[in-house]
Design an enzyme around this catalytic site. Sequence first.
Site, PDB file in Angstrom:
ATOM      1  N   ASP A 141     -31.079  -5.347  -4.296  1.00  0.00           N
ATOM      2  CA  ASP A 141     -30.257  -5.338  -5.503  1.00  0.00           C
ATOM      3  C   ASP A 141     -30.578  -4.072  -6.288  1.00  0.00           C
ATOM      4  O   ASP A 141     -31.745  -3.799  -6.578  1.00  0.00           O
ATOM      5  CB  ASP A 141     -30.568  -6.584  -6.349  1.00  0.00           C
ATOM      6  CG  ASP A 141     -29.553  -6.816  -7.464  1.00  0.00           C
ATOM      7  OD1 ASP A 141     -29.288  -5.869  -8.228  1.00  0.00           O
ATOM      8  OD2 ASP A 141     -29.045  -7.942  -7.575  1.00  0.00           O
ATOM      9  N   CYS A 196     -23.535  -7.264  -9.670  1.00  0.00           N
ATOM     10  CA  CYS A 196     -24.118  -8.113  -8.625  1.00  0.00           C
ATOM     11  C   CYS A 196     -23.114  -8.996  -7.897  1.00  0.00           C
ATOM     12  O   CYS A 196     -22.851  -8.822  -6.700  1.00  0.00           O
ATOM     13  CB  CYS A 196     -25.215  -8.980  -9.237  1.00  0.00           C
ATOM     14  SG  CYS A 196     -26.514  -8.034 -10.066  1.00  0.00           S
ATOM     15  N   LYS A 234     -31.671 -14.092  -2.243  1.00  0.00           N
ATOM     16  CA  LYS A 234     -30.563 -13.921  -3.185  1.00  0.00           C
ATOM     17  C   LYS A 234     -29.236 -13.807  -2.443  1.00  0.00           C
ATOM     18  O   LYS A 234     -29.019 -12.887  -1.665  1.00  0.00           O
ATOM     19  CB  LYS A 234     -30.796 -12.672  -4.038  1.00  0.00           C
ATOM     20  CG  LYS A 234     -29.768 -12.500  -5.150  1.00  0.00           C
ATOM     21  CD  LYS A 234     -30.185 -11.425  -6.133  1.00  0.00           C
ATOM     22  CE  LYS A 234     -29.238 -11.382  -7.321  1.00  0.00           C
ATOM     23  NZ  LYS A 234     -29.682 -10.423  -8.358  1.00  0.00           N
ATOM     24  N   HIS A 249     -16.974  10.440 -22.278  1.00  0.00           N
ATOM     25  CA  HIS A 249     -15.754   9.655 -22.127  1.00  0.00           C
ATOM     26  C   HIS A 249     -15.903   8.373 -22.946  1.00  0.00           C
ATOM     27  O   HIS A 249     -16.994   7.798 -23.015  1.00  0.00           O
ATOM     28  CB  HIS A 249     -15.541   9.322 -20.654  1.00  0.00           C
ATOM     29  CG  HIS A 249     -14.224   8.704 -20.357  1.00  0.00           C
ATOM     30  ND1 HIS A 249     -13.992   7.347 -20.504  1.00  0.00           N
ATOM     31  CD2 HIS A 249     -13.049   9.236 -19.898  1.00  0.00           C
ATOM     32  CE1 HIS A 249     -12.742   7.086 -20.163  1.00  0.00           C
ATOM     33  NE2 HIS A 249     -12.147   8.207 -19.789  1.00  0.00           N
ATOM     34  N   ASP A 260     -26.243  -4.172  -3.270  1.00  0.00           N
ATOM     35  CA  ASP A 260     -24.989  -4.516  -3.951  1.00  0.00           C
ATOM     36  C   ASP A 260     -24.484  -3.393  -4.847  1.00  0.00           C
ATOM     37  O   ASP A 260     -23.287  -3.197  -5.019  1.00  0.00           O
ATOM     38  CB  ASP A 260     -25.133  -5.821  -4.732  1.00  0.00           C
ATOM     39  CG  ASP A 260     -26.274  -5.801  -5.733  1.00  0.00           C
ATOM     40  OD1 ASP A 260     -27.072  -4.833  -5.752  1.00  0.00           O
ATOM     41  OD2 ASP A 260     -26.412  -6.782  -6.499  1.00  0.00           O
ATOM     42  N   HIS A 261     -25.378  -2.640  -5.416  1.00  0.00           N
ATOM     43  CA  HIS A 261     -25.048  -1.497  -6.285  1.00  0.00           C
ATOM     44  C   HIS A 261     -26.318  -0.689  -6.471  1.00  0.00           C
ATOM     45  O   HIS A 261     -27.368  -1.027  -5.905  1.00  0.00           O
ATOM     46  CB  HIS A 261     -24.490  -1.954  -7.644  1.00  0.00           C
ATOM     47  CG  HIS A 261     -25.347  -2.970  -8.326  1.00  0.00           C
ATOM     48  ND1 HIS A 261     -26.540  -2.655  -8.944  1.00  0.00           N
ATOM     49  CD2 HIS A 261     -25.203  -4.312  -8.470  1.00  0.00           C
ATOM     50  CE1 HIS A 261     -27.078  -3.753  -9.450  1.00  0.00           C
ATOM     51  NE2 HIS A 261     -26.295  -4.775  -9.164  1.00  0.00           N
TER      52      HIS A 261
END
Length: 531
Positions: free
Chosen positions: A43, A83, A131, A254, A316-317
């Site tokens: 994760d 997630c 997980k 931004h 996941d990221h």
Amino acid sequence: RSGCRNMLLFRVLVLLILHMNAHCMSLNWTSRDRPNLVMLMSDAFDGRLTFSPGNKVVQLPYINYMRGMGAVFLNLYTNSPICCPSRAAMWSGQFIHLTQAWNNYKCLEPNATTWMDRLGKSGYHTHSMGKLDYTSGHHSVSNRVEAWTRDVPFLLRQEGRPVTDLVGDASTKRVMTKDWNVTDAAVQWIQHTAVSLAQPFALYVGLNLPHPYRTDSLGPTAGGSTFRTSPYWLNKVSYDQVSVPKWLQVEDMHPVDYYSTFTKNCSGHFTKEEIRNIRAFYYAMCAETDSMLGEVMAALRDTGLLNRTVVLFTSDHGDLAMEHRQFYKMSMFEGSSHVPLLIMGPGVKSGFEISLPASLVDIYPTVLDLAGVPQPGGLSGHSLIPMISGVSVQSAEPHPGWVLSEYHGCNANASTYMLRIAEWKYITYADGLTIPPQLFNLSKDESELKNVASHFPDVCQDLDKLLRTIVDYPSVSQAVHSYNKQQFLEWKQSLGDSYSQVIANLRWHIDWQKDAKSYERDIEEWLLGLD
């Protein structure tokens, strides 16, 4: 302008021709020689650490071993940088807008068919541990309420300020006890169950590291803003290689990025030492993750299963780790959206690097092809087998050479869509009109500090046209907006008289309680406004 557009089309054509030329033979496993499959999914692991030059900042021996013995993807992206939606895409093989996995609370139904389910039906012995986090109904109330109210025009800090926490001593290896328990269970399963199976097996191991730990001092509703490690893992980090990223001035940010920075509690002052320490601690947490991967690989080796097993490592990221004045994910910047994918095992080329952009939805068809299982219809992803092995798969469409990622959750006040193709990263928001887009040339601007959208309107126009052939993103943004209002209203009504007290004590409670009535009024006006 036209020359730039032609160059973009040329690059895409070259990538696709190279990919199609890899289709040279047919993948045809027999039931006897189908490989075992082991996936370890962490994760918040930054994919740029798995190849040069990012891999020079921290020792990751087992990831490096996988890279040498297998294939590493240099441009692998999450389909949603948070997630649960990200994992929903990986397990379903479908884009976020197709499954309506809008936030950490709204993801797949429990009965959704995953690639693991299909492996089980095809004769694999399947086992998942650790997980998973891809079904609806989980994560904190704060997390979902922040997502639902992102259109409300207030600005509240929703996270704890990122901090570091050094624990143990130079011999302390097991910092993240829960993940080590999962790793131990995986090792035992390999040693006692997998080794005696008559049929091939598929094992999924889910870890929480290197996700930041919950900051306990902020109470039970706190999010994860503590980067915790021990001197043992910190010694794996080359501190002199830890950079202090350049930030834009606040007035040059931004508007959606500024909203993210503020709600993540990163708009205050940070010293260079603080920033470097947060990054070093994050890298040390990645080293601990790598060691868990090593334990699983060692168990496969010691049981004689490694040569018959395809091993995949992904996440996941990522984590911004103070790039762009942010930590955590929820952003399309590289630190958040770029994830690792390494694959090694039977039929996979050794020491092979793939530069074509790909994403987590591609894992579903890839795993099925590795197992010789027919592809179902309706998948968003494409098999990566031709890229990693030079082996074609029957009836497989070539990978299109682009990646779609989208985000609809908390800490970003607009639905966000990213198209990654060739050297370009195009990011657009909401309806494509009310919020200006961003365009980065990653071949010239790896740090993503120069939004060149205004300099290359033709490129933006072409990429936006391509994006709209993939997803009708203005309609999706509207659907999410309506969903958020409906869900919040139902939640509010369910609380009755306790609503004011409950909403005042979510993760934003420090800021909320400074002017609670004004913030409640902002919400009421939002609920009454036209969609």
